[in-house]
Write an enzyme that holds these catalytic residues in place. Structure first.
Site: not given
Ligand code: M6R
Length: 619
Positions: A2, A27, A74, A100-101, A491, A495, A498, A514, A614
């Protein structure tokens, strides 16, 4: 999660708030809303969907007023809908509030307030705050907010306006970020710096349990007990242009292409004349020598950077190192103590789970060092020492440049500790420094190949989409690697899933036999990271095993590797020759781009993927 914005001044608030919200949309983006005060009444508009829906509505039917608050949501409590969108009002529509929260005790508060006659309209936890403030209001909004805060449990940042006090904008924070933008004859509230940068570079980072009272000419900061606090104004040293797309189709693409420059800056700033310096490190060399173990804690992409850190720290500093995801660490009884160096990694510096893990580690006596991108963020401030990655604002939800910047900092920290603890011979260290310094230029070279909009990865992505439809959507991705590139397999899969919503899994290649090898037939596309390394031959065997079962292989190999072509691979991606230790940041680039082009082929909203935000400031 948010985004909050607030404005008070002489200008019309609507467009200023909309612009600020557009900079905070990363956000959260499932609904948005604004409230202003015009004369003696609150004007409110809120809409389900992205900000552009609200903007279009306000364009045809604007709201007026030189004070206002805005929100981009959000959803946590209550589905995305017009009613659940913020701002929320009290019973009589005298005050408006954005939040926010999460308010953990909202059900209990709601029940009590309902018994007292308050009427709720939404399913959100937020609305209880509006009614609580209403309950305590007797002509002083700041006092009413302060009393309401005492009843709340959870994390929050909020902004409030009251129609009977139209010259005051009130903000408060506890565990969710909130900053004040200090202008000339106008002031701002926001969840993050880019929201105010069009108007001012002077900001106050509010601390936890602080309230800010803004008039157009003045900012007063108080603690939750009502005591006045002197807070210093910080100067932002980056420009709003850095938070814009600069001609790229998406922020993600822009941020991928910024990586060589970011790495270059990190290495040039921190490594000068043969010595490494970290100005905000705080931990002395003597303290470093005494640590018996390292614990790394982070989430998502930052966790993957941390996993890579384990490989290099154990290899070169010869110190046991374990890595945990923050949400797991915080709920077990972690074995950290004063002999543990705890490294927390976070781009935003606001991730709720990482912040909680940091506090847990501090309770156990561990010294916490943060690797963080956002200056003045909660994680940076609560850690004992901090190394900033200085990657500039990362706007796309999918993290890219923050990842390679975190890797660069981990390399420098490792080499620094190896020198300090004399765990690597001086001549080898020098050679490693030299090799590390080559990485930004090699990355620049690599990125240049992908400059044309239609490049080999875009073509592979196109091929994938066709295949996906031919196979009736049964296709998925597997990412395999060994050793130091194993975190890159995780990673690459993260990527892809998501932003393209396609199932993808990262696996250590040696684990295939395995279980996961049962997945292999002609359906999966298997990305095999097979750069020249001590495990190259093993990776080649894995490729053969996949080919023997009709899997489609995309191999990421070292430039000039002729042997890989003999293994019947379907697609080849090359990265420049480099010591295997430093291959992860280079391998990351095509993985990021492949995910980007696949998502683009499917026409998805790359910078704002569904269900994500984010900065994850809720548990
Ligand atoms: O702000 P941060 O690095 O603590 O965020 C951690 C994760 O939320 C962040 O890396 C998330 O997994 C990304 N969307 C990945 O692309």
């Amino acid at each position: 999660m948010c985004g909050i914005a607030g404005y008070i001044g002489d200008r019309e608030a609507q467009d200023i708030l909309l612009k600020s919200l557009s900079r905070l949309e990363y956000r959260g983006y499932d609904s948005a809303g604004l409230a202003t005060i015009k004369g003696r009444s609150i004007q409110l508009v809120k809409k389900q969907g992205k900000l552009k829906i609200l903007s279009a509505d306000l364009k045809s039917d604007p709201i007026e007023g030189a004070i206002g608050i805005g929100h981009t949501r959000w959803a946590t409590h209550g589905i995305p809908s017009d009613i659940n969108a913020h701002p929320h009002l009290d019973c009589k529509g005298k005050l408006a509030l954005v939040h926010n929260g999460i308010i953990e005790n909202y059900l209990e508060l709601k029940e009590k307030l309902q018994k007292e006659g308050h009427k709720f309209t939404s399913q959100t936890d937020t609305e209880v705050i509006a009614h609580l403030i209403e309950k305590f209001y007797s002509g002083d909004i700041v006092e009413a907010v302060r009393k309401a805060l005492k009843k709340l449990r959870g994390s929050y940042a909020m902004a409030v306006i009251h129609k009977d006090e139209p010259a005051k904008l009130v903000g408060a924070r506890c565990d969710s970020p909130l900053i004040v933008g200090v202008g000339q004859g106008e002031n701002f509230l926001a969840s993050d710096v880019p929201a105010v940068l069009d108007h001012t570079k002077d900001v106050i980072y509010l601390n936890n349990r602080e309230i800010a009272v803004l008039t157009k000419d003045h900012v007063l900061v108080k603690d939750f007990e009502g005591r006045k606090i002197n807070r210093k104004v910080s100067k932002i040293n980056w420009d709003i242009s850095q938070a814009e797309k600069a001609g790229y189709r998406h922020f993600m693409l822009k941020e991928i292409f910024e990586q060589s420059g970011v790495l270059n800056n990190i290495l040039n700033e921190r490594y000068k004349k043969g010595s490494i310096s970290f100005e905000e490190l705080k931990i002395s060399d003597d303290e470093f020598k005494k640590f018996k173990r390292i614990a790394i804690v982070a989430c998502g992409t930052a966790y993957h950077a941390g996993l890579t850190g384990k490989y290099i720290l154990e290899d070169l500093v010869k110190i046991p190192c374990w890595v945990d995801v923050s949400s797991e660490f915080r709920y077990r009884n972690p074995l950290v103590d004063k002999e543990t160096l705890m490294i927390v990694i976070s781009q935003s510096g606001e991730t709720a789970d990482t912040l909680a893990a940091l506090r847990e580690a501090k309770r156990h006596g561990a010294k916490v060092l943060a690797i963080c991108n956002v200056l003045g963020s909660s994680i940076a401030r609560e850690s004992y020492g901090v190394i900033y990655t200085h990657a500039g604002p990362e706007i796309a939800v999918a993290s890219t440049k923050a990842y390679t910047a975190q890797l660069a900092v981990l390399y420098l920290l490792t080499l620094y500790l190896a020198r300090l603890k004399k765990t690597v011979a001086a001549s080898k260290l020098n050679a490693l420094f030299k090799e590390l310094k080559r990485v930004p230029a090699l990355m620049e070279e690599l990125l240049a190949e992908y400059k044309p909009d239609y490049n080999i990865l875009a073509a592979y992505a196109q091929g994938f989409r066709k295949y996906y439809h031919e196979k009736h959507n049964k296709t998925f991705f597997l990412y395999l690697a060994r050793n130091i590139n194993y975190p890159n397999a995780l990673e690459g899969a993260l990527k892809l899933k998501e932003i393209s919503y396609i199932s993808a899994e990262g696996y250590p290649a040696g684990e295939m036999k395995h279980g996961p090898i049962a997945l292999i037939d002609e359906n999966p596309w298997v990305v095999c990271i097979a750069v020249k390394s001590r495990t190259y031959d093993k990776m080649v065997s894995n490729i053969q095993e996949i080919k023997a079962r009709n899997g489609i292989v995309i191999a990421i190999a070292t430039e000039g590797d002729k042997e890989i072509l003999h293994h019947n691979i379907n697609y080849l991606i090359e990265i420049p020759k480099v010591d295997e230790l430093f291959s992860p940041p280079l391998v990351a680039v095509p993985l990021q781009l492949l995910a980007y082009y696949v998502a683009r082929e499917f026409g998805y909203d790359i910078d704002q993927p569904r269900n994500l935000a984010k900065s994850v400031t809720v548990e």
